[in-house]
Design an enzyme around this catalytic site. Structure first.
Site, short mmCIF file in Angstrom:
data_model
loop_
_atom_site.label_atom_id
_atom_site.label_comp_id
_atom_site.label_asym_id
_atom_site.label_seq_id
_atom_site.Cartn_x
_atom_site.Cartn_y
_atom_site.Cartn_z
N ASP A 1 56.25 50.36 75.85
CA ASP A 1 56.39 49.19 76.26
C ASP A 1 54.50 48.88 77.18
OD1 ASP A 1 55.92 50.33 78.85
OD2 ASP A 1 57.90 49.79 79.97
N ASN B 1 55.79 47.78 62.49
CA ASN B 1 54.96 46.33 61.83
C ASN B 1 55.05 45.43 62.31
OD1 ASN B 1 54.68 48.91 59.87
ND2 ASN B 1 55.96 47.99 58.66
N TYR C 1 59.44 44.96 54.45
CA TYR C 1 57.61 45.57 54.32
C TYR C 1 57.44 44.44 54.69
CZ TYR C 1 53.45 47.55 53.69
OH TYR C 1 52.52 47.54 54.36
N LYS D 1 55.17 43.21 58.33
CA LYS D 1 53.89 43.20 57.92
C LYS D 1 53.70 41.60 58.80
CE LYS D 1 51.32 46.17 57.75
NZ LYS D 1 50.51 46.81 59.68
#
Length: 308
Positions: free
Chosen positions: A47, A81, A131, A135
């Site tokens: 965290d 990501n 993906y 991102k």
């Protein structure tokens, strides 16, 4: 200057660290999930308070975030990501608000574009899969954080040490055990997609320039080769470097992203203007360096593959 590299044992992080380490007056600091990285930092699970304590102990002047996932299910991709950069930004606001953050994004954030188009940083972002979507979420977290930051939106990396998680490294793993056997057959997916390949050493140099450049930088900069190349050209270039005498057959089921994004090419003008950066390595040089770096590794068993 104290520079903290997250994901320092990874492909991009390792190359970035190698070049940053040569700068005069720089103390390079590393952290990541791997034991060899230094202090344990897992952006997917920590965290903001925990990470802020680690960052404060480093007291960095700049942070380079090379941590990321290129494969896995949607949950894994989102944790690393998307959540990871958001937590990192929160930690930096608390523990090192004046540090520059250089975050590695991906050209997959753009999604499908018209054939022949070079996308600029202000182009619409329509990622075609988890993906690219995760991102992009990471990029949004960084650019909205109010920090001294820049996202380097990287094309398709290639060059020495490419891991099997990416297509160039996986093709090498198939070519090596095949050797010069004229009867050998390498089975791949459809290789007709166009990709913008960029040498990992050029990516690392862009990281160095972005980390040390004075004054504020644009929020996002494309770091790529600046030209679209058929994936087939990359694969056959690797076959030539390997002196492969067999056949390459495109008989496997290709990835969904290859079908959805048949063309990818980035406009790299902004990086030249902001950083004085242009790529130094062409695809032929990158392929030769990749093959040379793989020759001394243990040969893996051949396996099928698909284009990402």
């Amino acid at each position: 200057m104290r520079i903290l590299v997250l994901g320092i044992t990874g492909y991009l992080g390792g190359h970035a660290a190698e070049q940053l380490r040569t700068l005069p007056g720089v103390r390079l600091l590393g952290a990541g999930r791997a034991p060899a990285a230094g202090p344990a930092v897992d952006l997917a699970t920590m965290d903001a308070r925990q990470l802020a304590e680690v960052v404060a102990s480093f007291a960095p002047d700049a942070v380079v975030n090379c941590a990321g996932a290129v494969s896995g299910d949607a949950v894994t991709l989102a944790e690393v990501n998307a959540r990871g950069p958001a937590v990192l930004c929160a930690a930096l606001r608390e523990a090192a608000p004046r540090a520059r953050l250089v975050h590695l994004g991906s050209a997959a954030e753009y999604g499908p574009t018209a054939h022949g188009e070079r996308v600029t940083e202000d182009a619409a972002t329509r990622p075609a899969g988890p993906y690219g979507a995760t991102k992009l979420a990471g990029t949004v977290a960084v650019t909205a954080a109010g920090l001294d930051s820049v996202v380097l939106r990287v094309g398709n990396p290639v060059g020495p040490g490419a891991p099997p998680a990416g297509l160039p490294g996986r093709v090498v793993r198939q070519l090596r055990p095949a050797g010069a056997d004229p009867g050998a057959v390498v089975h791949l997916g459809d290789l007709s997609a166009y990709r913008d390949f960029v040498d990992v050493r050029d990516i690392a140099r862009a990281v160095v320039l972005a980390t040390t450049a004075p004054g504020p930088l644009p929020p996002v900069l494309n770091i790529a080769g600046g030209q679209a190349v058929p994936v087939r050209e990359l694969v056959h270039g690797l076959a030539r470097a390997a002196e492969f005498r067999g056949r390459i057959e495109e008989t496997l089921h290709g990835s969904a992203r290859s079908a959805d994004v048949s063309w990818q090419c980035s406009d790299i003008t902004a990086a030249a203007d902001a950083l004085g950066w242009v790529p130094r390595y062409g695809l032929e040089e990158s392929v030769a360096a990749l093959w040379a770096s793989a020759r001394d590794e243990p040969a893996p068993e051949p396996a099928g593959d698909r284009v990402r």
